[in-house]
Design an enzyme around this catalytic site. Sequence first.
Site, PDB file in Angstrom:
ATOM      1  CB  CYS A  48      -0.867  -0.045   1.262  1.00  0.00           C
ATOM      2  SG  CYS A  48      -1.875   1.407   1.481  1.00  0.00           S
ATOM      3  CB  CYS A  86     -12.163  10.828   5.388  1.00  0.00           C
ATOM      4  SG  CYS A  86     -12.215  10.995   3.598  1.00  0.00           S
ATOM      5  CG  HIS A 131     -16.240   5.106   3.766  1.00  0.00           C
ATOM      6  ND1 HIS A 131     -15.777   3.822   3.913  1.00  0.00           N
ATOM      7  CD2 HIS A 131     -15.214   5.805   3.219  1.00  0.00           C
ATOM      8  CE1 HIS A 131     -14.537   3.758   3.484  1.00  0.00           C
ATOM      9  NE2 HIS A 131     -14.166   4.932   3.049  1.00  0.00           N
ATOM     10  CB  CYS A 146      -8.027   1.153   5.843  1.00  0.00           C
ATOM     11  SG  CYS A 146      -8.771   2.446   4.881  1.00  0.00           S
TER      12      CYS A 146
HETATM   13  S1  SF4 Z   1      -6.263   9.459   2.926  1.00  0.00           S
HETATM   14 FE1  SF4 Z   1      -8.179   8.681   1.992  1.00  0.00          FE
HETATM   15  S2  SF4 Z   1      -9.511   8.233   3.740  1.00  0.00           S
HETATM   16 FE2  SF4 Z   1      -7.866   9.574   4.489  1.00  0.00          FE
HETATM   17  S3  SF4 Z   1      -8.680  11.674   4.364  1.00  0.00           S
HETATM   18 FE3  SF4 Z   1      -7.569  11.240   2.454  1.00  0.00          FE
HETATM   19  S4  SF4 Z   1      -9.136  10.503   1.044  1.00  0.00           S
HETATM   20 FE4  SF4 Z   1     -10.012  10.347   3.111  1.00  0.00          FE
END
Ligand code: SF4
Length: 344
Positions: free
Chosen positions: A105, A116, A218, A335
Site C-alpha cells: 500500500c 475524512c 462509507h 486503513c
Molecule cells: S487518505 Fe483517503 S480516507 Fe484519508 S482523508 Fe484522504 S481521502 Fe479520506
Amino acid sequence: MKTELFGLFLHEITQRLADFKVPSYRARQITEWMYRQGETDFERMTNLPKELRLLLAEQCCITELSVIAEQHSKDSKTSKYLLRLADGNAIEAVLMRQSYGNSICVSSQVGCAMGCSFCASTLGGVIRNLTAGEILSQVFHFSRLLKESGGVNSIVMMGSGEPLANYNEVLRFIRLCHEEYCLNMSYRNITVSTSGLVPAIGQLAQEGLPINLSISLHAPDNEIRSQLMPINRKYPIEQVISTAGNYAQTTGRRITYEYTLIKGVNDRPQHARQLAAKIRGQLANVNLIPVNPVPEKGLLRPEAATIKEFENELKKLRITTTVRREMGSDIQAACGQLRHKTSQ
Ligand code: SF4
C-alpha cells in the site's frame, strides 16, 4: 541542479543522455540497473564506461527513500515503514503478505486534504503531492526487501493522500509500473482508491488502463456521507456512483465500494438496503471494513453480530460482499491509520 533519473521513462532518459551526446542504448542499460537491479550508485553500473559513470554522478542522481522507523505486526504478515523523502518529509508505506502474494500500500501525497472523519492521514492536512518517482521509490523499497520472497505482486494506492488529486504523477507512476524495463506489472494488479473525485474518475475511464478502481463510499446517503467525508458536499453520492458505474462499463473492470462500518452511524440493516438499491445492476462489489480505532476521532467498531447482519442483508439483495480481513491494526497500519508525522 542534478537531474533525478528515478521516475523517468526510458525515452526521457534517452533524451537527457542525448544532451550529453551519449548514445541511446546507454539509456536502456541505465534503466536495467536502476529499475531491474534496484541499483542507485552509478559507480556500480559496471557495464557503463568510467567517463559516463563520472558524468552521471556529476549531473544526475537516483534518490532512494531512507527508513526512519519500521513496525511489524505480531503475526509478521504486515510491516509498516516510515520513509524519509529527500526534502525531509516522511510518508508511510505498508507491506501485507497475503495468501495470494505480496501486496503493498503506497502513499500518493504527504498528508491529505480530504478530511475524512475516520482517517488519521488527514489530521495535519495536505503538505504536498508526491512525484511519480517518489511513489515508485516506495515500491522499490519493498522490492529490495522481498528479493528472495517473490517481490511485489500487487500495489494498492490507499496510503496517505487522494491519488486522483495528484492525477498526473499518479498516472505517470502507474504507466511506469507497467513498462517492461521497469516493473513490468500488469495494470490489473494495480488499484487506485479514491474518495470520489467525479471529474477525475471520468477522466481515468478514458485513459484505457485496465486498473482496478476502488471508491471510498462509507455511507448509503448524502446526509451520512457528508458527515464522514466533506468531499460529498461537492460530489454527492449519486454522482459518485453513476460515474463509477460508467468507469466499470468503459473499462470492463469491477468497481469495489469500500464501506467502513462505524457503530451507530452507518451500520443498520436499512443502511445496507439503501446501499444495495443505489449500486444494484453495476459491475461492483462491496468491501466492508469494520472501523479501526483512531483515538483522536472516538469512532467505535460495531459488534461482530451487527457486521454479520449488514453483510447478510447485502448478500440477500445479491450484492457481492466481502468483509476486509484485518491486517496490521496492532501496528496502526490498517486503513485510515497512516500518518505522516514522524513524531507519532
Ligand atoms: S487518505 Fe483517503 S480516507 Fe484519508 S482523508 Fe484522504 S481521502 Fe479520506
